[in-house]
Design an enzyme around this catalytic site. Structure first.
Site, mmCIF file in Angstrom:
data_model
loop_
_atom_site.group_PDB
_atom_site.id
_atom_site.type_symbol
_atom_site.label_atom_id
_atom_site.label_comp_id
_atom_site.label_asym_id
_atom_site.label_seq_id
_atom_site.Cartn_x
_atom_site.Cartn_y
_atom_site.Cartn_z
ATOM 1 N N LYS A 5 -9.178 2.710 -2.045
ATOM 2 C CA LYS A 5 -9.466 2.066 -0.749
ATOM 3 C C LYS A 5 -10.813 2.516 -0.177
ATOM 4 C CE LYS A 5 -7.128 1.077 3.668
ATOM 5 N NZ LYS A 5 -5.876 1.319 4.427
ATOM 6 N N CYS A 10 -5.245 -3.368 2.503
ATOM 7 C CA CYS A 10 -4.992 -3.382 3.945
ATOM 8 C C CYS A 10 -6.263 -3.549 4.775
ATOM 9 C CB CYS A 10 -4.199 -2.127 4.308
ATOM 10 S SG CYS A 10 -3.236 -2.334 5.818
ATOM 11 N N GLU A 57 0.854 -1.195 0.000
ATOM 12 C CA GLU A 57 0.000 0.000 0.000
ATOM 13 C C GLU A 57 0.891 1.247 0.000
ATOM 14 O OE1 GLU A 57 -2.088 0.151 3.727
ATOM 15 O OE2 GLU A 57 -3.399 1.791 3.121
HETATM 16 C C1 ACM Z 1 -4.035 -0.038 7.139
HETATM 17 O O1 ACM Z 1 -5.150 -0.069 6.607
HETATM 18 N N1 ACM Z 1 -3.007 0.536 6.548
HETATM 19 C C2 ACM Z 1 -3.815 -0.684 8.436
#
Ligand code: ACM
Length: 244
Positions: free
Chosen positions: A84, A119, A14
């Site tokens: 995201k 993530c 990420e």
């Molecule tokens: C995250 O979503 N970077 C823990």
């Protein structure tokens, strides 16, 4: 590192092009990239030259909006973006919530369908389920994980959906003001039954490689009587408060 990876699909962490811990939108805006930026073009060229699909996280700038995005750069020039959905912790201060939803991309010319999540999306079974129902055979999960509990759930996301799952998680730490975040590595590739096919240490940079057989994920049956998708009973999953 991408050229050293003996693999057709490479998953990077990420926000791999910027670092993770931003607490000011101005600071994030200064490093955010538009989709047509030279660095993404350069990685796209590497993907084509090396006949690889490369998945990499970056901060995306779209007008006034800033997204925590992953892009799949395909071996034939394909690009597919995922923004995201579930923002974690102080990401809420600096990023806009993703609006792409969970989509699956068929990687040309590979016979492989990939879905991306990022993530903290792991914490929502709906994310991986949506990707699997949409036909994902491999879920790629670029990550900057700061807890350890994900290691209990990530393999479950693979087994409950009968998909492969690759988590690329960074190592090291980052400080913003008086707060330091530690990232706990252990990048892993999970089999569709949840077992570990390859795993890296918690504190060392590396490349984990594993062979996958996507066709095995195309039937969701796991014995002559049961099939993970055919056995679902969506009518029973509705929340109905009218009788209470
Ligand atoms: C995250 O979503 N970077 C823990």
């Amino acid at each position: 590192m991408v050229s050293r990876a003996d693999a057709e699909v490479v998953v990077l962490p990420e926000l791999a092009l910027s670092g993770y811990f931003f607490t000011s939108r101005t600071e994030l805006d200064a490093v955010a990239l538009e989709r047509s930026s030279p660095i993404l073009d350069a990685i796209a060229r590497i993907a084509q030259q090396q006949s690889k699909a490369i998945i990499v996280g970056f901060p995306e700038k779209d007008g006034q909006r800033l997204y925590n995005t992953a892009v799949l750069l395909g071996p034939s020039g394909q690009r597919h973006y995922y923004r995201k959905t579930h923002l974690f912790y102080k990401e809420r201060l600096v990023f806009d919530e993703g609006n792409t939803g969970f989509e699956v991309v068929s990687v040309v010319p590979f016979d492989l369908r990939i879905g991306m999540m990022i993530c903290y999306d792991w914490r929502f079974p709906e994310a991986a389920r949506t990707l699997a129902l949409a036909g994902a055979e491999l879920i790629a999960c670029p990550s900057n994980l700061v807890t350890h509990i994900w290691r209990m759930a990530m393999p479950v996301r693979a087994l409950e959906n009968k998909v492969y799952l690759a988590v690329a998680n960074r190592i090291g730490s980052e400080t913003s003001g008086d707060e330091t975040l530690h990232f706990n590595g252990r990048s892993a590739i999970y089999n569709y039954n949840g077992t570990v096919l390859a795993e890296l240490p918690a504190d060392t940079e590396g490349i984990a490689v594993a062979p996958i057989e996507p066709e095995r994920t195309r039937t969701k049956s796991f014995n002559p009587y049961n099939d993970l998708f055919a056995d679902r009973r969506p009518w029973a999953y509705r929340i109905d408060n009218s009788s209470s």
